[in-house]
Write an enzyme that holds these catalytic residues in place. Structure first.
Site, PDB file in Angstrom:
ATOM      1  N   TYR A  89     -37.508  46.501 -11.178  1.00 34.50           N
ATOM      2  CA  TYR A  89     -38.390  45.785 -12.108  1.00 34.50           C
ATOM      3  C   TYR A  89     -38.770  46.628 -13.328  1.00 34.50           C
ATOM      4  O   TYR A  89     -39.777  46.349 -13.978  1.00 34.50           O
ATOM      5  CB  TYR A  89     -39.645  45.312 -11.372  1.00 34.50           C
ATOM      6  CG  TYR A  89     -39.413  44.067 -10.535  1.00 34.50           C
ATOM      7  CD1 TYR A  89     -39.027  42.865 -11.125  1.00 34.50           C
ATOM      8  CD2 TYR A  89     -39.595  44.079  -9.151  1.00 34.50           C
ATOM      9  CE1 TYR A  89     -38.821  41.724 -10.369  1.00 34.50           C
ATOM     10  CE2 TYR A  89     -39.392  42.929  -8.387  1.00 34.50           C
ATOM     11  CZ  TYR A  89     -39.014  41.755  -9.007  1.00 34.50           C
ATOM     12  OH  TYR A  89     -38.823  40.611  -8.258  1.00 34.50           O
ATOM     13  N   LYS A 136     -38.002  36.898  -1.133  1.00 35.08           N
ATOM     14  CA  LYS A 136     -39.099  37.868  -1.218  1.00 35.08           C
ATOM     15  C   LYS A 136     -39.916  37.972   0.077  1.00 35.08           C
ATOM     16  O   LYS A 136     -39.804  37.111   0.957  1.00 35.08           O
ATOM     17  CB  LYS A 136     -40.011  37.476  -2.391  1.00 35.08           C
ATOM     18  CG  LYS A 136     -39.325  37.576  -3.750  1.00 35.08           C
ATOM     19  CD  LYS A 136     -40.339  37.377  -4.866  1.00 35.08           C
ATOM     20  CE  LYS A 136     -39.694  37.545  -6.226  1.00 35.08           C
ATOM     21  NZ  LYS A 136     -40.704  37.448  -7.312  1.00 35.08           N
ATOM     22  N   HIS A 139     -36.600  35.609  -6.201  1.00 32.21           N
ATOM     23  CA  HIS A 139     -36.284  36.094  -7.545  1.00 32.21           C
ATOM     24  C   HIS A 139     -34.928  35.502  -7.950  1.00 32.21           C
ATOM     25  O   HIS A 139     -34.085  35.248  -7.093  1.00 32.21           O
ATOM     26  CB  HIS A 139     -36.174  37.626  -7.529  1.00 32.21           C
ATOM     27  CG  HIS A 139     -35.530  38.192  -8.749  1.00 32.21           C
ATOM     28  ND1 HIS A 139     -36.220  38.370  -9.928  1.00 32.21           N
ATOM     29  CD2 HIS A 139     -34.260  38.585  -8.990  1.00 32.21           C
ATOM     30  CE1 HIS A 139     -35.384  38.857 -10.841  1.00 32.21           C
ATOM     31  NE2 HIS A 139     -34.191  39.003 -10.293  1.00 32.21           N
ATOM     32  N   ASN A 186     -43.965  34.301  -4.973  1.00 34.60           N
ATOM     33  CA  ASN A 186     -43.284  33.090  -5.448  1.00 34.60           C
ATOM     34  C   ASN A 186     -41.902  32.871  -4.807  1.00 34.60           C
ATOM     35  O   ASN A 186     -40.987  32.349  -5.433  1.00 34.60           O
ATOM     36  CB  ASN A 186     -43.224  33.079  -6.983  1.00 34.60           C
ATOM     37  CG  ASN A 186     -42.410  34.225  -7.558  1.00 34.60           C
ATOM     38  OD1 ASN A 186     -41.972  35.104  -6.832  1.00 34.60           O
ATOM     39  ND2 ASN A 186     -42.200  34.211  -8.864  1.00 34.60           N
TER      40      ASN A 186
HETATM   41  P1  CMP Z   1     -39.406  37.537 -10.620  1.00 32.08           P
HETATM   42  O1  CMP Z   1     -38.498  36.428 -10.998  1.00 32.08           O
HETATM   43  O2  CMP Z   1     -39.089  38.316  -9.406  1.00 32.08           O
HETATM   44  O3  CMP Z   1     -39.517  38.568 -11.854  1.00 32.08           O
HETATM   45  C1  CMP Z   1     -40.668  39.315 -12.122  1.00 32.08           C
HETATM   46  C2  CMP Z   1     -41.823  38.948 -11.265  1.00 32.08           C
HETATM   47  O4  CMP Z   1     -43.074  39.356 -11.721  1.00 32.08           O
HETATM   48  C3  CMP Z   1     -41.929  37.437 -11.179  1.00 32.08           C
HETATM   49  O5  CMP Z   1     -40.872  36.936 -10.420  1.00 32.08           O
HETATM   50  C4  CMP Z   1     -43.312  37.252 -10.618  1.00 32.08           C
HETATM   51  O6  CMP Z   1     -43.351  37.275  -9.213  1.00 32.08           O
HETATM   52  C5  CMP Z   1     -44.014  38.465 -11.185  1.00 32.08           C
HETATM   53  N1  CMP Z   1     -44.907  38.041 -12.262  1.00 32.08           N
HETATM   54  C6  CMP Z   1     -44.563  37.509 -13.437  1.00 32.08           C
HETATM   55  N2  CMP Z   1     -45.667  37.259 -14.172  1.00 32.08           N
HETATM   56  C7  CMP Z   1     -46.703  37.641 -13.432  1.00 32.08           C
HETATM   57  C8  CMP Z   1     -48.102  37.633 -13.639  1.00 32.08           C
HETATM   58  N3  CMP Z   1     -48.635  37.169 -14.769  1.00 32.08           N
HETATM   59  N4  CMP Z   1     -48.867  38.089 -12.634  1.00 32.08           N
HETATM   60  C9  CMP Z   1     -48.311  38.572 -11.499  1.00 32.08           C
HETATM   61  N5  CMP Z   1     -46.988  38.614 -11.252  1.00 32.08           N
HETATM   62  C10 CMP Z   1     -46.201  38.140 -12.212  1.00 32.08           C
END
Ligand code: CMP
Length: 138
Positions: A50, A10, A116, A113
């Site tokens: 998404y 990311k 993905h 984070n």
């Molecule tokens: P990812 O695995 O890319 O899939 C969906 C993404 O949404 C997740 O990682 C997070 O980065 C994001 N995400 C999930 N929950 C939250 C939340 N409560 N607040 C902000 N971002 C979120």
């Protein structure tokens, strides 16, 4: 069973120069890179990728963040690739991720984070196809 999954390194990782460390971590864990590219997602692409989260309160922020810098989608192959990547990646929120996981090591918040990972074999197939034509899987 040998299986494939999709990861996306990311924008927070590209911004901090963690791409090489994350790729090395994945290779050390036995993942074979089947396809890779570096790109900047358009808003349309991020919204489509998404789509399952479109009703969530964080959807617009997530799309804005995922289009804020370059990303590296990669198709990975390994025994039990989907579940093993989720283990190596750690919990969505880096604060809750186990020691030594990629999100614990390189993530900074639930949004920023680090990477993905596909959440099921069905989604892995869809997500790989989203980024790579069959002919680019080697
Ligand atoms: P990812 O695995 O890319 O899939 C969906 C993404 O949404 C997740 O990682 C997070 O980065 C994001 N995400 C999930 N929950 C939250 C939340 N409560 N607040 C902000 N971002 C979120």
């Amino acid at each position: 069973m040998t299986e494939r999954t999709l990861t996306i390194i990311k924008p927070d990782s590209t911004e901090k120069g963690n791409v090489g460390a994350i790729v090395a971590h994945l290779e050390r864990e036995g993942f074979r890179i089947v396809a890779a590219r570096m790109m900047r997602l358009t808003e349309t692409q991020a919204r489509a990728f998404y789509e399952v989260h479109r009703e969530r309160p964080f959807y617009d922020d997530l799309v804005a963040y995922m289009t804020s810098g370059p990303v590296w989608p990669m198709a990975l192959e390994r025994e039990n690739a989907v579940s093993y990547l989720r283990e190596v990646m750690g919990a969505t929120n880096p604060a809750e991720a186990a020691e030594g996981t990629i999100r614990k090591l390189y993530g900074e918040s639930i949004e920023r984070n680090a990477i993905h990972g596909s959440d099921s074999p069905e989604n892995a197939a869809k997500e790989i196809a989203f980024f790579f034509p069959r002919t680019e899987l080697v």
